[in-house]
Design a protein around this motif. Structure first.
Motif, short mmCIF file in Angstrom:
data_model
loop_
_atom_site.label_atom_id
_atom_site.label_comp_id
_atom_site.label_asym_id
_atom_site.label_seq_id
_atom_site.Cartn_x
_atom_site.Cartn_y
_atom_site.Cartn_z
N ARG A 1 0.81 -1.22 0.00
CA ARG A 1 0.00 0.00 0.00
C ARG A 1 0.85 1.27 0.00
N THR A 2 2.05 1.17 0.50
CA THR A 2 2.86 2.39 0.68
C THR A 2 4.12 2.37 -0.16
N PRO B 1 -2.34 3.41 -19.81
CA PRO B 1 -3.52 3.96 -19.12
C PRO B 1 -4.38 2.92 -18.44
N SER B 2 -4.75 1.86 -19.15
CA SER B 2 -5.63 0.86 -18.54
C SER B 2 -4.89 0.02 -17.50
N GLN C 1 1.47 -9.54 -12.78
CA GLN C 1 0.29 -10.42 -12.77
C GLN C 1 -0.92 -9.73 -13.38
N ILE C 2 -1.08 -8.43 -13.12
CA ILE C 2 -2.18 -7.69 -13.73
C ILE C 2 -1.97 -7.60 -15.24
N GLU D 1 -6.36 0.85 -8.76
CA GLU D 1 -7.58 0.44 -8.06
C GLU D 1 -7.30 -0.62 -7.02
N LYS D 2 -6.36 -1.51 -7.31
CA LYS D 2 -6.03 -2.59 -6.38
C LYS D 2 -5.06 -2.13 -5.30
#
Length: 299
Positions: A84-85, A102-103, A281-282, A110-111
């Protein structure tokens, strides 16, 4: 505080009252917690004696496992906090910045909304590779040769096209062999400056034999020149989609077709950060639509 920490503290101190005082509970509240956990497990954890408590035989085994669970829970929370940081540093070329990032970055943000993302855009793949090797980047979009010690995630087979104006002598061709290009004026694409890709041998041959316009580092300027009928250039499908909107151009495939593999380059996966691993992974989730020839304009 983890679920089992009060129980572990009772075992450590051997006294319910002292454990309650240190944890900030009333003795009745701590007893209630202990009774609930013993009820869930169906095992009595402690022998309650006048001077304190001692673990039962079964309780001793369970307490050891509870300690391991609490350690793993702390590690999990620490890793989640680091994600998160943390910071993600991504290298890119112009066409990838317009079409791919962009996508990808939206989905990633978002994650992991608290992760800071730095994008480094370079003019050449050599510079991106050097930045990765010097640990100035966590990963980078890449085309071309690289050290076998690095990891490459293929994303998209990007086809090369000969690009001409509508009134160019080549405009009526349905496919073009490479040897048919040498008599025309060549407007070199920025990939020549990048120094990577399967077209390098043809580029060098064209540079030495064709009429040549000064090399430009901006493919939008290349497209503009070609549109006026000045000459031909060689651009990929990905680049054409990002710089040729609204232009009067004809894109003709090679005979036989020529492709470059666009992917993401990183250090060996055992040595990358968790945030980089998550980004890769995304990216993998987009591969099917990219392989189908669909640019990722939505998530």
């Amino acid at each position: 505080m983890g679920k089992y920490e009060p129980i572990l503290r009772i075992a450590e101190l051997g006294n319910l009252t002292r454990a309650a005082e240190e944890l900030g509970y009333s003795q009745s509240s701590l007893s209630y917690i202990l009774n609930n956990i013993e009820g869930e497990l169906g095992v009595k954890l402690f022998h309650r004696e006048r001077l304190g408590v001692t673990p039962t035989k079964g309780g001793a085994s369970l307490l050891e496992l509870m300690g391991r669970i609490e350690t793993l829970e702390k590690q999990l929370q620490f890793l989640a906090l680091s994600l998160r940081t943390s910071v993600l540093r991504v290298g890119s070329m112009t066409s990838m910045s317009i079409a791919w990032l962009p996508s990808l970055l939206r989905t990633f943000q978002e994650k992991f909304p608290e992760t800071t993302i730095h994008v480094l855009q370079q003019d050449s793949y050599r510079d991106l590779l050097l930045s990765l090797e010097r640990d100035a980047l966590d990963c980078t979009f890449f085309v071309g040769k690289h050290s076998p010690s690095l990891e490459f995630l293929p994303l998209y087979e990007d086809e090369y096209f000969v690009v001409v104006s509508q009134d160019h002598p080549l405009a009526q061709r349905t496919a073009i062999p490479q040897e048919a290009l040498y008599q025309y004026t060549f407007v070199p694409p920025s990939e020549i400056l990048a120094g990577s890709g399967p077209m390098n041998e043809l580029y060098q041959s064209l540079l030495s034999t064709c009429k040549l316009f000064t090399e430009l580092s901006d493919d939008l300027a290349v497209v503009k020149l070609v549109e006026t009928g000045f000459g031909f250039s060689i651009l990929t499908d990905l680049i054409l989609r990002t710089v040729s909107a609204g232009k009067s151009l004809v894109a003709i495939p090679f005979d036989p077709p020529v492709y470059r593999t666009v992917g993401i380059l990183s250090r060996p996966h055992k040595g990358i950060s968790d945030v980089t691993r998550s980004f890769l992974q995304i990216a993998k989730t987009y591969i099917p639509r990219w392989q189908a020839g669909c640019l990722p304009q939505g998530s």
